[in-house]
Design a protein around this motif. Structure first.
Motif, PDB file in Angstrom:
ATOM      1  N   SER A  62      -5.940  -2.213  -2.454  1.00 61.22           N
ATOM      2  CA  SER A  62      -4.946  -1.157  -2.575  1.00 61.22           C
ATOM      3  C   SER A  62      -4.550  -0.941  -4.036  1.00 61.22           C
ATOM      4  N   ALA A  63      -4.372  -2.022  -4.782  1.00 62.65           N
ATOM      5  CA  ALA A  63      -3.978  -1.921  -6.192  1.00 62.65           C
ATOM      6  C   ALA A  63      -5.064  -1.234  -7.011  1.00 62.65           C
ATOM      7  N   LEU A  64      -6.318  -1.491  -6.681  1.00 61.63           N
ATOM      8  CA  LEU A  64      -7.402  -0.814  -7.394  1.00 61.63           C
ATOM      9  C   LEU A  64      -7.354   0.692  -7.149  1.00 61.63           C
ATOM     10  N   MET A  97      -5.277  -6.329  -3.378  1.00 64.03           N
ATOM     11  CA  MET A  97      -6.081  -6.014  -4.556  1.00 64.03           C
ATOM     12  C   MET A  97      -6.842  -4.705  -4.342  1.00 64.03           C
ATOM     13  N   ALA A 129      -5.349 -15.132  -4.450  1.00 65.73           N
ATOM     14  CA  ALA A 129      -6.539 -15.163  -3.604  1.00 65.73           C
ATOM     15  C   ALA A 129      -7.350 -16.429  -3.866  1.00 65.73           C
ATOM     16  N   LEU A 175      -2.665  -7.110 -10.301  1.00 67.76           N
ATOM     17  CA  LEU A 175      -4.038  -7.507  -9.950  1.00 67.76           C
ATOM     18  C   LEU A 175      -4.339  -8.929 -10.412  1.00 67.76           C
ATOM     19  N   THR A 176      -3.854  -9.273 -11.582  1.00 68.55           N
ATOM     20  CA  THR A 176      -4.056 -10.633 -12.090  1.00 68.55           C
ATOM     21  C   THR A 176      -3.376 -11.654 -11.177  1.00 68.55           C
ATOM     22  N   HIS A 188       0.820  -1.211   0.000  1.00 70.36           N
ATOM     23  CA  HIS A 188       0.000   0.000   0.000  1.00 70.36           C
ATOM     24  C   HIS A 188       0.855   1.263   0.000  1.00 70.36           C
ATOM     25  N   ALA A 237      -3.969 -11.170  -0.077  1.00 68.29           N
ATOM     26  CA  ALA A 237      -4.091 -10.943  -1.523  1.00 68.29           C
ATOM     27  C   ALA A 237      -5.287 -10.031  -1.810  1.00 68.29           C
ATOM     28  N   VAL A 238      -6.395 -10.253  -1.128  1.00 66.17           N
ATOM     29  CA  VAL A 238      -7.577  -9.404  -1.329  1.00 66.17           C
ATOM     30  C   VAL A 238      -7.295  -7.979  -0.851  1.00 66.17           C
ATOM     31  N   LEU A 284      -2.542 -11.260  -8.036  1.00 63.93           N
ATOM     32  CA  LEU A 284      -3.212 -11.269  -6.735  1.00 63.93           C
ATOM     33  C   LEU A 284      -4.523 -12.043  -6.789  1.00 63.93           C
ATOM     34  N   ALA A 285      -5.248 -11.932  -7.895  1.00 66.62           N
ATOM     35  CA  ALA A 285      -6.488 -12.693  -8.037  1.00 66.62           C
ATOM     36  C   ALA A 285      -6.207 -14.194  -8.037  1.00 66.62           C
TER      37      ALA A 285
END
Length: 152
Positions: A138-140, A136, A99, A92-93, A61, A132-133, A95-96
């Motif tokens: 934070s990445a968004l 995600m 998750a 994001l990919t 973050h 991971a979520v 991390l998805a």
């Protein structure tokens, strides 16, 4: 997310204090009392995994991880923002996938008990999909910021 990061920093700090206390207690029992605590190696292992994973959320973050910025700096404003968007989408990919696969591991290990504490191992592995979520989310936020810079 900033408030959550502050809370995570406090939690990581408390877990580190707990880790030091448990290790010190294990050493005291082993050498001073000539006895060992049956859980004195398992608890620090669990704590260390959670400390690392929660700390990585904070570092992610705050963009505290290592980054190669040479290419982005040479591209300038819009090019740098575009490169950041592409990088964040790749993250994001990943991390998805983490998750999703982490949730499968948690589900699969909830019936397997740890050796000393006799608690489901899924509680140890739950840090992977959870963190991971959180990353995600934070990445968004980072992606939204980069897209705004790209538009301006």
């Amino acid at each position: 997310m900033t408030m959550l990061c502050r809370a995570l920093r406090v939690l990581v700090g408390l877990l580190m204090v707990a880790l030091v206390c448990v290790v010190a207690l294990g050493i005291f029992y082993r050498y001073a009392l000539q006895n060992s605590l049956y859980w004195a190696t398992e608890v620090p292992n669990f704590l260390m995994v959670w400390i690392v994973m929660l700390g990585s959320v904070v570092a992610f973050h705050e963009r505290g991880h290592i980054a190669f910025t040479l290419l982005g700096e040479t591209l300038g404003g819009r090019g740098q923002a575009l490169l950041e968007c592409v990088g964040i989408l790749a993250v994001l990919t990943l991390l998805a996938v983490l998750a999703y696969s982490g949730a499968i591991v948690v589900e699969d290990t909830m019936h397997s008990l740890s050796d000393a504490l006799r608690i489901p191992k899924g509680y140890l592995y739950a840090c992977l999909p959870l963190c991971a979520v959180l990353m995600m989310i934070s990445a968004l936020g980072q992606l939204r910021s980069s897209v705004r810079r790209l538009r301006s």
